[in-house]
Write an enzyme that holds these catalytic residues in place. Structure first.
Site, short mmCIF file in Angstrom:
data_model
loop_
_atom_site.label_atom_id
_atom_site.label_comp_id
_atom_site.label_asym_id
_atom_site.label_seq_id
_atom_site.Cartn_x
_atom_site.Cartn_y
_atom_site.Cartn_z
N ASN A 36 0.93 -1.19 0.16
CA ASN A 36 0.27 0.41 0.15
C ASN A 36 1.14 0.77 0.07
OD1 ASN A 36 -1.91 2.12 2.30
ND2 ASN A 36 -3.01 1.19 1.04
N CYS A 84 0.68 -9.35 4.13
CA CYS A 84 1.68 -10.91 3.99
C CYS A 84 0.60 -11.59 3.82
CB CYS A 84 2.81 -11.32 5.57
SG CYS A 84 3.76 -9.74 5.47
N GLU A 101 0.46 -14.85 3.83
CA GLU A 101 0.32 -15.93 4.99
C GLU A 101 -0.81 -15.82 5.36
OE1 GLU A 101 3.88 -14.56 4.19
OE2 GLU A 101 5.21 -16.06 5.27
N CYS A 126 7.26 -13.98 8.28
CA CYS A 126 8.09 -13.03 9.38
C CYS A 126 7.20 -13.50 10.78
CB CYS A 126 7.63 -11.78 8.57
SG CYS A 126 5.98 -11.33 8.88
N1 THU Z 1 6.02 -10.86 3.08
C1 THU Z 1 5.55 -11.61 3.19
O1 THU Z 1 4.15 -11.33 2.29
N2 THU Z 1 5.81 -12.69 4.06
C2 THU Z 1 6.42 -12.54 4.87
O2 THU Z 1 6.39 -13.86 5.70
C3 THU Z 1 7.76 -11.81 4.54
C4 THU Z 1 7.57 -10.05 3.60
C5 THU Z 1 5.64 -9.51 2.03
C6 THU Z 1 6.02 -8.75 2.48
C7 THU Z 1 6.03 -7.07 1.64
O3 THU Z 1 5.13 -6.85 0.98
C8 THU Z 1 7.15 -7.63 0.88
O4 THU Z 1 7.95 -9.32 0.90
C9 THU Z 1 8.94 -7.29 1.41
O5 THU Z 1 9.10 -7.59 2.56
#
Ligand code: THU
Length: 142
Positions: free
Chosen positions: A49, A57, A59, A95
């Site tokens: 965004n 994320c 997940e 994360c």
């Molecule tokens: N991201 C995820 O979708 N999952 C994670 O567990 C780590 C990071 C995404 C968030 C952001 O859009 C991009 O990866 C870079 O951090």
């Protein structure tokens, strides 16, 4: 335990979900495929965004989709992440926030996290390994 065929299928679904990733700021596309207790699979992708904070994320996107559809019991999740437009070139581990959200709806010892890597490789972990000694719903039971 989770069999090889299911692992391959979840990785494929996670990689496919990456195609819907909206990541214009980081340029990093993530897909997730969540295996529910009823053997259905719910996918998610990361969504960024312009205000940065509201991004989510892959997940958590999958978990929130599943819970919103009445599914609260899960067996495994596959995660695939790498730069936008590239095949999976690295292992993208969930994360900390996503680990905690998964913890809410799973038994950490029996929930599997499949971290997809290059050329069909993967790392298989339990949530307990990724989030040891976690705080969960049981802590608030009186
Ligand atoms: N991201 C995820 O979708 N999952 C994670 O567990 C780590 C990071 C995404 C968030 C952001 O859009 C991009 O990866 C870079 O951090």
């Amino acid at each position: 335990m989770i069999d090889d065929k299911m692992i391959g299928s979840l990785i494929e679904s996670a990689d496919k979900a990456r195609e819907n990733s909206y990541a214009p700021y980081s340029g990093y596309a993530v897909g997730a495929a969540l295996l529910c207790d009823d053997d259905s699979v719910i996918t998610g992708c990361n969504m960024e965004n312009a205000a940065f904070g509201p991004g989510i994320c892959a997940e958590r996107c999958a978990v929130y989709k599943a819970v919103s559809e009445g599914k609260r019991h899960f067996k495994a999740i596959a995660v695939a992440g790498s730069p936008v437009g590239e095949p999976i070139s690295q292992y993208a581990s969930p994360c900390g926030v996503c680990r905690q959200v998964l913890r809410e709806f799973t038994d950490p010892v029996n929930f599997y996290v499949i971290i997809a890597g290059p050329e069909g490789t993967y790392k298989l972990k339990t949530l307990e390994e990724l989030l040891p000694e976690s705080f969960g719903p049981e802590n608030l039971e009186s």
